[in-house]
Scaffold this motif. Structure first.
Motif, short mmCIF file in Angstrom:
data_model
loop_
_atom_site.label_atom_id
_atom_site.label_comp_id
_atom_site.label_asym_id
_atom_site.label_seq_id
_atom_site.Cartn_x
_atom_site.Cartn_y
_atom_site.Cartn_z
N LYS A 80 -51.13 5.68 26.31
CA LYS A 80 -51.78 6.23 25.11
C LYS A 80 -50.75 6.88 24.20
O LYS A 80 -49.87 7.61 24.68
N GLY A 81 -50.86 6.63 22.90
CA GLY A 81 -49.95 7.24 21.94
C GLY A 81 -48.72 6.39 21.63
O GLY A 81 -47.82 6.84 20.91
N GLY A 82 -48.68 5.17 22.16
CA GLY A 82 -47.51 4.32 21.95
C GLY A 82 -47.59 3.50 20.67
O GLY A 82 -48.59 3.56 19.93
N VAL A 83 -46.54 2.72 20.43
CA VAL A 83 -46.37 1.97 19.18
C VAL A 83 -47.52 0.99 18.92
O VAL A 83 -47.86 0.72 17.76
N GLN A 84 -48.15 0.50 19.99
CA GLN A 84 -49.21 -0.51 19.80
C GLN A 84 -50.37 0.01 18.96
O GLN A 84 -51.06 -0.75 18.30
N GLY A 85 -50.62 1.33 19.02
CA GLY A 85 -51.79 1.89 18.32
C GLY A 85 -51.43 2.59 17.03
O GLY A 85 -52.26 3.31 16.46
N LEU A 86 -50.19 2.41 16.54
CA LEU A 86 -49.78 3.08 15.29
C LEU A 86 -49.95 2.12 14.11
O LEU A 86 -49.94 0.90 14.27
N ASP A 87 -50.03 2.72 12.92
CA ASP A 87 -50.17 1.94 11.68
C ASP A 87 -49.20 2.47 10.63
O ASP A 87 -48.70 3.60 10.73
N ASP A 88 -48.93 1.62 9.64
CA ASP A 88 -48.23 2.03 8.41
C ASP A 88 -46.86 2.67 8.69
O ASP A 88 -46.14 2.18 9.56
N ALA A 89 -46.55 3.78 8.00
CA ALA A 89 -45.19 4.34 8.10
C ALA A 89 -44.88 4.81 9.53
O ALA A 89 -43.76 4.65 10.02
N ALA A 90 -45.88 5.37 10.21
CA ALA A 90 -45.65 5.83 11.59
C ALA A 90 -45.26 4.66 12.48
O ALA A 90 -44.37 4.76 13.32
N HIS A 91 -45.93 3.52 12.25
CA HIS A 91 -45.60 2.33 13.05
C HIS A 91 -44.20 1.81 12.73
O HIS A 91 -43.41 1.52 13.63
N ARG A 92 -43.90 1.71 11.43
CA ARG A 92 -42.59 1.14 11.05
C ARG A 92 -41.44 1.95 11.63
O ARG A 92 -40.46 1.40 12.12
N GLN A 93 -41.57 3.28 11.58
CA GLN A 93 -40.49 4.14 12.07
C GLN A 93 -40.32 3.99 13.59
O GLN A 93 -39.22 3.87 14.10
N ARG A 94 -41.44 4.00 14.31
CA ARG A 94 -41.38 3.85 15.78
C ARG A 94 -40.87 2.46 16.15
O ARG A 94 -40.12 2.27 17.10
N LYS A 95 -41.31 1.46 15.35
CA LYS A 95 -40.92 0.08 15.69
C LYS A 95 -39.43 -0.13 15.53
O LYS A 95 -38.81 -0.93 16.25
N ALA A 96 -38.84 0.61 14.58
CA ALA A 96 -37.39 0.48 14.35
C ALA A 96 -36.62 0.81 15.64
O ALA A 96 -35.59 0.18 15.95
N LEU A 97 -37.12 1.76 16.40
CA LEU A 97 -36.48 2.12 17.69
C LEU A 97 -36.48 0.89 18.61
O LEU A 97 -35.46 0.56 19.24
N PHE A 98 -37.65 0.21 18.68
CA PHE A 98 -37.75 -0.95 19.56
C PHE A 98 -36.87 -2.10 19.08
O PHE A 98 -36.27 -2.81 19.90
N MET A 99 -36.80 -2.29 17.77
CA MET A 99 -35.98 -3.39 17.26
C MET A 99 -34.51 -3.16 17.62
O MET A 99 -33.78 -4.08 17.98
N ARG A 100 -34.08 -1.88 17.54
CA ARG A 100 -32.69 -1.55 17.88
C ARG A 100 -32.41 -1.77 19.36
O ARG A 100 -31.35 -2.23 19.74
N LEU A 101 -33.39 -1.45 20.21
CA LEU A 101 -33.16 -1.50 21.66
C LEU A 101 -33.44 -2.88 22.27
O LEU A 101 -33.33 -3.05 23.48
N THR A 102 -33.81 -3.84 21.43
CA THR A 102 -34.10 -5.18 21.97
C THR A 102 -33.20 -6.26 21.37
O THR A 102 -33.42 -7.44 21.61
N HIS A 103 -32.23 -5.86 20.56
CA HIS A 103 -31.34 -6.84 19.92
C HIS A 103 -29.89 -6.37 20.03
O HIS A 103 -29.64 -5.25 20.49
N GLY A 104 -28.97 -7.23 19.63
CA GLY A 104 -27.55 -6.86 19.53
C GLY A 104 -26.97 -6.38 20.85
O GLY A 104 -27.21 -6.97 21.91
#
Ligand code: HEM
Length: 417
Positions: A80-104
């Motif tokens: 509960k409270g994870g990226v799957q249930g976020l929207d809009d700016a809150a989602h984009r900011q949290r998602k950036a963490l995942f994009m960084r930790l899953t590439h490069g």
């Protein structure tokens, strides 16, 4: 706008759970439509299938994710409270963490740990000389790789316990009765373990390396510039560990596909990387894994004659869209060659969600998934000699995630590193 919903709708939860991969797609095809309304878990739900429906589902102006997943899914698989249930700016900011930790570099680091784990485990399998339940072996291997990559010192040497805990989150989430209870308990234990660790990291009570995933999660700042509460940081760390271990399901399905389609083994063993890529994509298209994803309607609208009422739950059929005859010729045939001549779109090939990952809810872990599948193929065909000892390879489509009805076992005869 007129609400054209039928006043009475029977509940189809039992039918959905007994055939979760084919429930939506088969009904859409039978009624020649992309959307129908039913009740699931007693709630009115709009079910969508096909590429046009997928394009609609990922329109962020029409749908949001807050409270979209049913509670049993949030209490086990997602947290509960994870990226799957976020929207809009809150989602984009949290998602950036995942994009960084899953590439490069992060992706390369995980692959290096996985390669080490393959070498360690392969030696252990050879010494044991016994039949291996391949799913168990892969879950242990990926737990080692994921925990080391995340910099989790407590996990070292405690692999059976950590493997059980991380696996229960995806393997037993949809199980009936006690299995589901075990998944809830495993989530509680794992979140407590990691929330404590996050607090220790922030207080300087650990010697975590600063380039590990746990450190990045501990110090990530949300859209409001605040650190995540420790429990939510634990949920997000589990959003990296759990699905990495879940790639074990695809590795079982990869071995399953190699066993059923042995004509591909020789060119793949010879290192045909274009064919390897096509084979892996076809495994992701053809096999069932995640049946559907959920969202909620933001505002009333009409689409293809169906009224979408604000707040209503919507489910997009992933398996059926990957098997939609409008996108895929002979969709029930396993044909890796189709990926040599056909480029998939973000809405017709959606085993890990559609649209794009950074600004939408598509899975950020596709590069990791595909890379771990390539690595496993190379290990199995170039560094090991193994035989599949299971006779009956029929898949159980009522299980979530689907796996062979009888556990797929292999015997490792030779290891060459
Ligand atoms: C095992 C193979 C995998 C499958 C079948 C899978 C499938 C999916 C699916 C269907 C979604 C939902 C997309 C949506 O809501 O529209 C998703 C989201 C997600 N996946 Fe994966 N995934 C896998 C591997 C991974 C890996 C390896 C990671 C990270 C290490 C990962 C992290 C996530 C995260 C954080 C989300 C939430 C994204 C968001 O809501 O923005 N997954 N995945």
């Amino acid at each position: 706008m007129p609400d054209q919903s039928k006043p009475f709708l029977p509940d189809h939860t039992v039918a959905f759970l007994s055939d979760p991969y084919r429930f939506i797609g088969e009904r859409c095809r039978a009624e020649t439509c992309d959307v129908f309304e039913t009740r699931l878990l007693f709630k009115r739900t709009l079910c969508l299938s096909g590429p046009e429906a997928a394009a609609l589902f990922y329109d962020l102006n029409r749908f949001q994710r807050q409270d979209a997943a049913p509670e049993p899914v949030r209490a086990t698989l997602f947290g509960k409270g994870g990226v799957q249930g976020l929207d809009d700016a809150a989602h984009r900011q949290r998602k950036a963490l995942f994009m960084r930790l899953t590439h490069g570099d992060a992706l390369q680091g995980l692959l290096a740990h996985a390669a080490d784990a393959w070498r360690e485990c392969a030696d252990e399998w050879l010494v044991l000389g016994e039949e291996l339940v391949f799913y168990d072996a892969m879950r242990t291997l990926l737990t080692r790789a994921a925990c080391r990559w995340a910099g989790l010192p407590q996990a070292e040497g405690d692999w059976p316990e950590r493997t059980r805990q991380l696996s229960a989150l995806f393997d037993e989430a949809a199980a009936p009765g006690l299995g589901h209870v075990r998944a809830r308990m495993a989530r509680g234990e794992a979140e407590t373990w990691l929330a404590d660790l996050i607090e220790d990291a922030r207080a300087g009570r650990t010697d975590l390396p600063e380039d590990c995933a746990t450190w990045a999660v501990a110090w990530h700042r949300d859209a409001d510039d605040a650190l995540m509460p420790p429990r939510i940081a634990a949920v997000e760390l589990l959003n990296l560990l759990r699905p990495t271990v879940a790639v074990s399901v695809y590795l079982v399905l990869l071995v399953h596909a190699l066993a059923l389609h042995p004509q591909y083994r020789a060119p793949l063993a010879a290192g045909d990387s274009v064919l390897a890529d096509a084979f892996i994509q076809e495994v992701r298209r053809w096999y069932p894994f995640f049946p559907a994803v959920a969202a909620r309607v933001r505002h009333d609208f009409l689409w293809q004659g169906q009224f979408f009422r604000e707040g209503r739950r919507v489910m997009l059929d992933l398996y059926g869209t990957n098997h939609d005859p409008r996108s895929w010729a002979d969709p029930e045939a396993f044909l890796p060659e189709r990926f040599l001549s056909q480029t998939p779109t973000p809405f017709n090939f959606i085993p890990q969600g559609g649209a794009e990952a950074a600004g939408n809810h598509r899975c950020p872990g596709e590069a990791i998934t595909v890379a771990l599948m390539h690595q496993a193929m190379q290990m199995l065909l170039q560094h090991l000699e193994y035989e599949v000892t299971t006779q009956n390879l029929a898949l159980d489509y009522s299980r979530l995630p689907a796996l062979p009805r009888e556990p797929l076992c292999i015997r490792v005869n030779t290891v060459r590193f």
